[in-house]
Design a protein around this motif. Sequence first.
Motif, PDB file in Angstrom:
ATOM      1  N   ALA A  24     -47.699 -18.280  77.826  1.00 13.86           N
ATOM      2  CA  ALA A  24     -46.602 -19.243  77.973  1.00 13.86           C
ATOM      3  C   ALA A  24     -45.595 -19.106  76.830  1.00 13.86           C
ATOM      4  O   ALA A  24     -44.374 -19.074  77.054  1.00 13.86           O
ATOM      5  CB  ALA A  24     -47.154 -20.672  78.021  1.00 13.86           C
ATOM      6  N   THR A  57     -43.655 -15.798  77.186  1.00 14.69           N
ATOM      7  CA  THR A  57     -42.704 -15.861  78.299  1.00 14.69           C
ATOM      8  C   THR A  57     -41.469 -16.668  77.888  1.00 14.69           C
ATOM      9  O   THR A  57     -40.330 -16.282  78.175  1.00 14.69           O
ATOM     10  CB  THR A  57     -43.367 -16.491  79.542  1.00 14.69           C
ATOM     11  N   ALA A  58     -41.689 -17.770  77.162  1.00 14.60           N
ATOM     12  CA  ALA A  58     -40.564 -18.594  76.699  1.00 14.60           C
ATOM     13  C   ALA A  58     -39.698 -17.812  75.706  1.00 14.60           C
ATOM     14  O   ALA A  58     -38.462 -17.805  75.810  1.00 14.60           O
ATOM     15  CB  ALA A  58     -41.087 -19.875  76.060  1.00 14.60           C
ATOM     16  N   THR A 116     -37.761 -15.086  77.526  1.00 14.33           N
ATOM     17  CA  THR A 116     -36.671 -15.653  78.323  1.00 14.33           C
ATOM     18  C   THR A 116     -35.501 -16.038  77.421  1.00 14.33           C
ATOM     19  O   THR A 116     -34.330 -15.809  77.762  1.00 14.33           O
ATOM     20  CB  THR A 116     -37.166 -16.887  79.116  1.00 14.33           C
TER      21      THR A 116
END
Lengths: 175, 132
Positions: free
Chosen positions: A157, A160-161, A164
């Motif tokens: 998580a 991925t953050a 992004t």
Amino acid sequence: MNILLYGLVTGILFGFLMQKAHVIRYDKQLGALMLKDFTIVKFMISSVIVSMIGIYLLSDLGYIKLDIKSASLGANLIGGLIFGVGWGFVGYCPATAVAAVGEGRWDATFGLAGMLVGAAVYAEAFPLLKESVLAWGNMGKITLHGILGINHWIVIAVLTALFTGMFAWFEKRNL
Amino acid sequence: MSVLSRTSWSPYVAGALAGMLLVLSVLVSGKYFGASTTFVRSAGYIEQVFAPDRVKSLEYFVKTTPKIDWQWMFVFGGLLGSLIASRMGRDFKSTPVPPLWETRFGPNRIKRWTTAFLGGIVLMFGARLAGG
């Protein structure tokens, strides 16, 4: 025989995607090394995000088994630095050099010939390296969540953050 | 058809599809993507022709036998896939010297090809050392 066919089909699809994304171009690879054009990073990291989630999901469900490579500080750091120098001169990494020939980039064939020679040279040097660089700082099959002692989905998580956010920054700066 | 003949896909979309392809590959064939081991196997294959005894005597070639396996076909498939994609998108172009190189170092092919060859030697030595 089947496994070879799977390899061929998977390769064709992968080559197709690389060509469409323009990542098998010298100009794009050098663009990333010069921090001017991050097309190849966008492709690689998008692939990492999707496969990271997919692989861990399937692994948690018991469908597949992970294949974690050993980390060796000596080998990874020194090897990485040498690779980087070579990459700057060739302008293609091994897989992209092969695919680059498919769209007519003839300079990549000379890069490929050099890579074959490099592999043969490495085979000659291996006995010596095994006793030295390869043995330095060998940490075995480590993972980020293993070192931190947390659940792997937290790492997924957070990464991925971060990725992004990096993409958003690329787009804002037109990189 | 129109999507397949487009010359340019978003690197985010293509990358995400490549990620799905990797997951599918691991699920179906148990294979993760890689390329550089193929160069060791191929180098061994070629060297075998000239110096079969030398190849047999080197631990690294004994460990990574010269043979055609899943990864070899994967790497070769990459060439075909790129050929198909560039033909479909009318994007195939005979390019002896990359445009960016030409603007900086000129159109001399020998200069570019020699650099690519020597760089390739260094790159692969580093890649194998780093385990990639």
